[in-house]
Design a protein around this motif. Structure first.
Motif, mmCIF file in Angstrom:
data_model
loop_
_atom_site.group_PDB
_atom_site.id
_atom_site.type_symbol
_atom_site.label_atom_id
_atom_site.label_comp_id
_atom_site.label_asym_id
_atom_site.label_seq_id
_atom_site.Cartn_x
_atom_site.Cartn_y
_atom_site.Cartn_z
ATOM 1 N N SER A 94 0.821 -1.209 0.000
ATOM 2 C CA SER A 94 0.000 0.000 0.000
ATOM 3 C C SER A 94 0.852 1.255 0.000
ATOM 4 O O SER A 94 0.558 2.230 -0.696
ATOM 5 C CB SER A 94 -0.942 -0.005 1.206
ATOM 6 O OG SER A 94 -1.818 1.094 1.164
ATOM 7 N N ALA A 95 1.933 1.246 0.777
ATOM 8 C CA ALA A 95 2.847 2.390 0.800
ATOM 9 C C ALA A 95 3.491 2.584 -0.564
ATOM 10 O O ALA A 95 3.620 3.722 -1.052
ATOM 11 C CB ALA A 95 3.912 2.181 1.871
ATOM 12 N N ALA A 96 3.879 1.481 -1.206
ATOM 13 C CA ALA A 96 4.478 1.575 -2.538
ATOM 14 C C ALA A 96 3.474 2.141 -3.539
ATOM 15 O O ALA A 96 3.837 2.921 -4.424
ATOM 16 C CB ALA A 96 4.962 0.200 -2.989
ATOM 17 N N ALA A 97 2.203 1.754 -3.389
ATOM 18 C CA ALA A 97 1.170 2.265 -4.287
ATOM 19 C C ALA A 97 0.984 3.766 -4.112
ATOM 20 O O ALA A 97 0.798 4.503 -5.098
ATOM 21 C CB ALA A 97 -0.151 1.539 -4.033
ATOM 22 N N ALA A 98 1.047 4.255 -2.883
ATOM 23 C CA ALA A 98 0.931 5.696 -2.642
ATOM 24 C C ALA A 98 2.093 6.450 -3.271
ATOM 25 O O ALA A 98 1.911 7.506 -3.890
ATOM 26 C CB ALA A 98 0.867 5.968 -1.139
ATOM 27 N N ILE A 113 -1.475 13.357 -1.945
ATOM 28 C CA ILE A 113 -1.398 11.964 -1.514
ATOM 29 C C ILE A 113 -0.574 11.859 -0.240
ATOM 30 O O ILE A 113 0.551 12.343 -0.175
ATOM 31 C CB ILE A 113 -0.787 11.086 -2.622
ATOM 32 C CG1 ILE A 113 -1.697 11.102 -3.851
ATOM 33 C CG2 ILE A 113 -0.556 9.661 -2.132
ATOM 34 C CD1 ILE A 113 -1.095 10.442 -5.061
ATOM 35 N N CYS A 114 -1.141 11.222 0.770
ATOM 36 C CA CYS A 114 -0.438 11.045 2.038
ATOM 37 C C CYS A 114 0.621 9.962 1.871
ATOM 38 O O CYS A 114 0.310 8.800 1.600
ATOM 39 C CB CYS A 114 -1.426 10.654 3.131
ATOM 40 S SG CYS A 114 -0.702 10.578 4.778
ATOM 41 N N ALA A 115 1.881 10.350 2.005
ATOM 42 C CA ALA A 115 2.995 9.426 1.810
ATOM 43 C C ALA A 115 3.566 9.006 3.160
ATOM 44 O O ALA A 115 3.521 9.757 4.136
ATOM 45 C CB ALA A 115 4.083 10.085 0.968
ATOM 46 N N GLN A 244 -6.680 21.628 2.975
ATOM 47 C CA GLN A 244 -5.362 20.992 2.945
ATOM 48 C C GLN A 244 -5.558 19.482 2.838
ATOM 49 O O GLN A 244 -5.379 18.734 3.790
ATOM 50 C CB GLN A 244 -4.578 21.369 4.204
ATOM 51 C CG GLN A 244 -4.353 22.876 4.322
ATOM 52 C CD GLN A 244 -3.943 23.277 5.719
ATOM 53 O OE1 GLN A 244 -4.580 22.912 6.692
ATOM 54 N NE2 GLN A 244 -2.865 24.037 5.820
ATOM 55 N N LEU A 245 -5.944 19.038 1.653
ATOM 56 C CA LEU A 245 -6.354 17.654 1.469
ATOM 57 C C LEU A 245 -5.182 16.690 1.490
ATOM 58 O O LEU A 245 -4.110 16.980 0.953
ATOM 59 C CB LEU A 245 -7.086 17.502 0.135
ATOM 60 C CG LEU A 245 -8.298 18.400 -0.110
ATOM 61 C CD1 LEU A 245 -8.847 18.147 -1.503
ATOM 62 C CD2 LEU A 245 -9.358 18.153 0.935
ATOM 63 N N ARG A 246 -5.425 15.516 2.069
ATOM 64 C CA ARG A 246 -4.493 14.409 2.004
ATOM 65 C C ARG A 246 -5.314 13.143 1.775
ATOM 66 O O ARG A 246 -6.163 12.803 2.599
ATOM 67 C CB ARG A 246 -3.672 14.289 3.293
ATOM 68 C CG ARG A 246 -2.726 15.452 3.540
ATOM 69 C CD ARG A 246 -1.629 15.545 2.497
ATOM 70 N NE ARG A 246 -0.735 16.672 2.751
ATOM 71 C CZ ARG A 246 -0.908 17.890 2.273
ATOM 72 N NH1 ARG A 246 -1.959 18.161 1.521
ATOM 73 N NH2 ARG A 246 -0.049 18.853 2.537
ATOM 74 N N VAL A 247 -5.056 12.461 0.676
ATOM 75 C CA VAL A 247 -5.787 11.246 0.339
ATOM 76 C C VAL A 247 -5.000 10.054 0.856
ATOM 77 O O VAL A 247 -3.811 9.906 0.548
ATOM 78 C CB VAL A 247 -6.003 11.124 -1.185
ATOM 79 C CG1 VAL A 247 -6.812 9.873 -1.508
ATOM 80 C CG2 VAL A 247 -6.720 12.365 -1.710
ATOM 81 N N ILE A 248 -5.660 9.196 1.631
ATOM 82 C CA ILE A 248 -4.996 8.069 2.271
ATOM 83 C C ILE A 248 -5.531 6.746 1.728
ATOM 84 O O ILE A 248 -6.451 6.706 0.922
ATOM 85 C CB ILE A 248 -5.194 8.127 3.802
ATOM 86 C CG1 ILE A 248 -6.687 7.963 4.149
ATOM 87 C CG2 ILE A 248 -4.656 9.433 4.371
ATOM 88 C CD1 ILE A 248 -6.968 7.808 5.622
ATOM 89 N N ASP A 249 -4.912 5.656 2.175
ATOM 90 C CA ASP A 249 -5.365 4.284 1.905
ATOM 91 C C ASP A 249 -5.321 3.936 0.417
ATOM 92 O O ASP A 249 -6.337 3.778 -0.239
ATOM 93 C CB ASP A 249 -6.777 4.079 2.458
ATOM 94 C CG ASP A 249 -7.127 2.599 2.585
ATOM 95 O OD1 ASP A 249 -6.322 1.761 2.146
ATOM 96 O OD2 ASP A 249 -8.204 2.293 3.112
ATOM 97 N N TRP A 250 -4.117 3.763 -0.112
ATOM 98 C CA TRP A 250 -3.918 3.494 -1.535
ATOM 99 C C TRP A 250 -3.743 2.009 -1.836
ATOM 100 O O TRP A 250 -3.303 1.630 -2.919
ATOM 101 C CB TRP A 250 -2.711 4.298 -2.046
ATOM 102 C CG TRP A 250 -3.052 5.744 -2.166
ATOM 103 C CD1 TRP A 250 -3.026 6.684 -1.172
ATOM 104 C CD2 TRP A 250 -3.529 6.420 -3.333
ATOM 105 N NE1 TRP A 250 -3.449 7.895 -1.643
ATOM 106 C CE2 TRP A 250 -3.764 7.771 -2.980
ATOM 107 C CE3 TRP A 250 -3.766 6.020 -4.650
ATOM 108 C CZ2 TRP A 250 -4.238 8.705 -3.881
ATOM 109 C CZ3 TRP A 250 -4.229 6.952 -5.554
ATOM 110 C CH2 TRP A 250 -4.460 8.283 -5.168
ATOM 111 N N GLY A 251 -4.113 1.168 -0.893
ATOM 112 C CA GLY A 251 -3.938 -0.262 -1.074
ATOM 113 C C GLY A 251 -4.760 -0.874 -2.178
ATOM 114 O O GLY A 251 -4.421 -1.935 -2.705
#
Length: 345
Positions: A94-98, A113-115, A244-251
């Motif tokens: 999931s981290a790699a996808a982000a 994108i939240c890294a 101040q958007l951050r998109v999470i959960d890229w799994g």
């Protein structure tokens, strides 16, 4: 798909699927200590504490464990996510996808994108440390105001994501693999309403006749308001209003996903199928160079593709998702191009 109340002040998903599966405390403490060492002591492993375990009837098999960890300064406060024993690579993937999504979008749009601050492995499983941020307010009136204010920015970001990552698909083999087969799979699912199955067949016809745009793009895959967070600051409650958007959960993301499905699922989770959502979809389509029929076919193809790759995702959850997407598209009148006399299968 998870209890949204548990996301407040977390800044990261409860899992890269749904739910949490708590691990033995001694392993988590050890992982927190390893992470603290890797981060030169910027976090205090003695403050690690689990989030409350949500109760859901149908949890995915690769549910992760999520913990608060305080930093030496408030700006260093973070969330530690650890993969389950049976799926030790979940968090790392999931981290790699982000990070891949960030690289595809570039600095401007990628900054949404939240890294992870750190990704590592310990005790045979992967873990990641993410910054802690703010979720939407739990006050229904304040939350509604926040959603109204940030939705234009979200639509702009999603349209920009399509423009930067779109790949037009036209070859017969590509169309078959990315559109026809997923749509045929949806049409053959006996658990779905006949109206959905008919629309899937109509969509196959539209694709084969070249009547719709057949593009793929970066797709988040679980884009609902619970996966949208806001960068914290000394006025943390005001973060959503500052967009101040951050998109999470890229799994669940994919670089060769489908336009529109993220927009639809976001609007379903925020406003439901009403006039505001209909206007928002029209705005997105205009900015993304899509017709309503393009969007509908793309959404159905995305669902069909998901059906081919459910893995640990519960089938009953998928069936409910399809019904909800269909209901949303029908009520905002996005399906008329497929339901008309000429488009009817």
């Amino acid at each position: 798909m998870t209890d949204t109340s548990l996301r407040q002040d977390v800044g990261i998903p409860l899992s890269f699927g749904a739910g949490t599966a708590l691990l033995p405390d001694h392993q988590i403490l050890s992982i927190a200590e390893i992470a603290a060492s890797q981060m030169q002591g910027r976090i205090d492993p003695g403050t690690v504490r689990p989030l409350k375990k949500p109760t859901t009837e149908a949890r995915v098999a690769d549910a992760t464990s999520v913990y608060y960890v305080d930093g030496t300064f408030p700006s260093e406060n973070c969330v530690l996510i650890v993969s389950p024993q049976d799926f030790p690579d979940t968090v790392e993937e999931s981290a790699a996808a982000a990070l891949l999504a960030r690289s595809l979008l570039g600095w401007d749009l990628g900054s949404f994108i939240c890294a992870p601050r750190l990704v590592g492995r310990a005790h045979g499983r992967s873990y990641a440390v993410y910054p802690r941020a703010k979720a939407f307010s739990q006050n229904r009136y304040l939350r509604l105001a926040q959603k109204r204010l940030v939705t234009p920015a979200i639509l702009h970001w999603l349209a920009g994501t399509l423009r930067l990552s779109a790949v037009e698909r036209s070859g017969l083999a590509e169309l078959d693999a990315r559109f026809v087969r997923p749509l045929q799979n949806l049409a053959g699912d006996a658990d779905l309403p006949q109206a959905v199955r008919d629309l899937a067949l109509a969509s196959v016809k539209a694709v084969q006749e070249g009547r719709v745009r057949t593009a793929t793009c970066l797709q988040h895959g679980d884009f609902w308001f619970g996966n949208i967070m806001f960068e914290g600051n000394f006025l943390a409650w005001a973060a959503p209003f500052r967009k101040q958007l951050r998109v999470i959960d890229w799994g669940s993301s994919r670089a060769d996903g489908y336009p529109g499905i993220d927009v639809v699922r976001y609007l379903m989770s925020t406003f439901g199928p009403g006039p505001y959502a209909a206007r928002a979809v029209a705005t997105y389509c205009q900015r993304a160079n899509l017709t309503a029929t393009d969007l509908s076919v793309s959404c159905l193809a995305a669902l069909g593709r998901l059906a081919l790759e459910l893995n640990g995702f519960p089938k009953q959850n998928f069936t409910a998702m399809v019904r909800n997407v269909y209901d949303f598209l029908e009520r905002i009148r996005a399906l008329e191009g497929l339901q008309g006399v000429e488009g009817r299968p």
